[in-house]
Design a protein around this motif. Structure first.
Motif, PDB file in Angstrom:
ATOM      1  N   CYS A 141      -5.530   3.756   2.473  1.00  0.00           N
ATOM      2  CA  CYS A 141      -4.587   2.865   3.153  1.00  0.00           C
ATOM      3  C   CYS A 141      -5.048   2.562   4.575  1.00  0.00           C
ATOM      4  N   ARG A 174      -1.165  -0.220  -5.305  1.00  0.00           N
ATOM      5  CA  ARG A 174      -1.815  -1.070  -4.307  1.00  0.00           C
ATOM      6  C   ARG A 174      -2.008  -2.462  -4.913  1.00  0.00           C
ATOM      7  N   TYR A 211       0.849  -1.193   0.000  1.00  0.00           N
ATOM      8  CA  TYR A 211       0.000   0.000   0.000  1.00  0.00           C
ATOM      9  C   TYR A 211       0.883   1.240   0.000  1.00  0.00           C
ATOM     10  N   GLU A 218      -7.937   0.062   4.292  1.00  0.00           N
ATOM     11  CA  GLU A 218      -7.419  -1.268   3.968  1.00  0.00           C
ATOM     12  C   GLU A 218      -6.803  -1.924   5.203  1.00  0.00           C
ATOM     13  N   SER A 266       4.704  -0.955   3.137  1.00  0.00           N
ATOM     14  CA  SER A 266       4.726   0.355   2.501  1.00  0.00           C
ATOM     15  C   SER A 266       6.139   0.922   2.632  1.00  0.00           C
ATOM     16  N   LYS A 326       0.796   4.533   1.546  1.00  0.00           N
ATOM     17  CA  LYS A 326       1.220   5.428   2.621  1.00  0.00           C
ATOM     18  C   LYS A 326       0.335   5.275   3.859  1.00  0.00           C
ATOM     19  N   ASP A 327       0.989   5.211   5.020  1.00  0.00           N
ATOM     20  CA  ASP A 327       0.263   5.166   6.283  1.00  0.00           C
ATOM     21  C   ASP A 327      -0.593   6.416   6.462  1.00  0.00           C
TER      22      ASP A 327
END
Length: 156
Positions: free
Chosen positions: A46, A121, A38, A49, A71, A40-41
């Motif tokens: 994200c 992703r 994914y 997900e 990530s 980015k935090d």
């Protein structure tokens, strides 16, 4: 480098776990593994997900399936992200993008006419013997975690 394809073996690559410790992918062979990438935090998609995979994490574990989100964020950022949203899904860092490149998910993207490199992703399901059994690319978050769980259970 060619991206991994169905039937290929789980590469012997290393990531940094959320605690900063080295995590070797080949050490995961022996149980089915879901590896999801994914961008980015702490961004909308994200986060959703990670929350979806966290909600189903006990079901993945009950089915004997390992789960790992990856990530380019740092282990420290993963720790904040995990704490902020009370996530249970394990996260790993690929700051140098080597693992992402091997999986073909570090790609050229285009937004508002600007071209840049970023994470596509994608989710990869490996069988217990370490062979790639299924791939989802350009993932849409809604319903994805449930779809992956169903596929992982079907591995038997």
């Amino acid at each position: 480098m060619m991206a991994i394809e169905l039937g290929d073996a789980l590469p012997d690559l290393e990531l940094a776990g959320a605690d900063g410790a080295a995590l070797r992918l080949r050490d995961k062979v022996g149980a089915p593994l879901v590896l999801y990438f994914y961008p980015k935090d702490d961004t909308t998609g994200c986060t959703r997900e990670a929350q979806d995979f966290s909600a189903l994490y006990p079901e993945f574990r009950a089915a004997g399936v390992d789960l790992l989100g990856v990530s380019p964020d740092t282990p420290a950022k993963h720790a904040k992200f995990t704490a902020k949203y009370d996530l249970t899904v394990p996260l790993a860092s690929d700051e140098a993008h080597g693992v992402m490149e091997a999986f073909g998910v570090w790609v050229e993207k285009n937004m508002y006419g600007r071209t840049y490199m970023g994470v596509e992703r994608a989710t990869f399901l490996f069988a217990a013997d370490g062979t790639l059994a299924q791939v989802w690319r350009k993932v849409r978050v809604a319903g994805h975690a449930e779809q992956v769980l169903a596929a992982a259970r079907a591995l038997g």
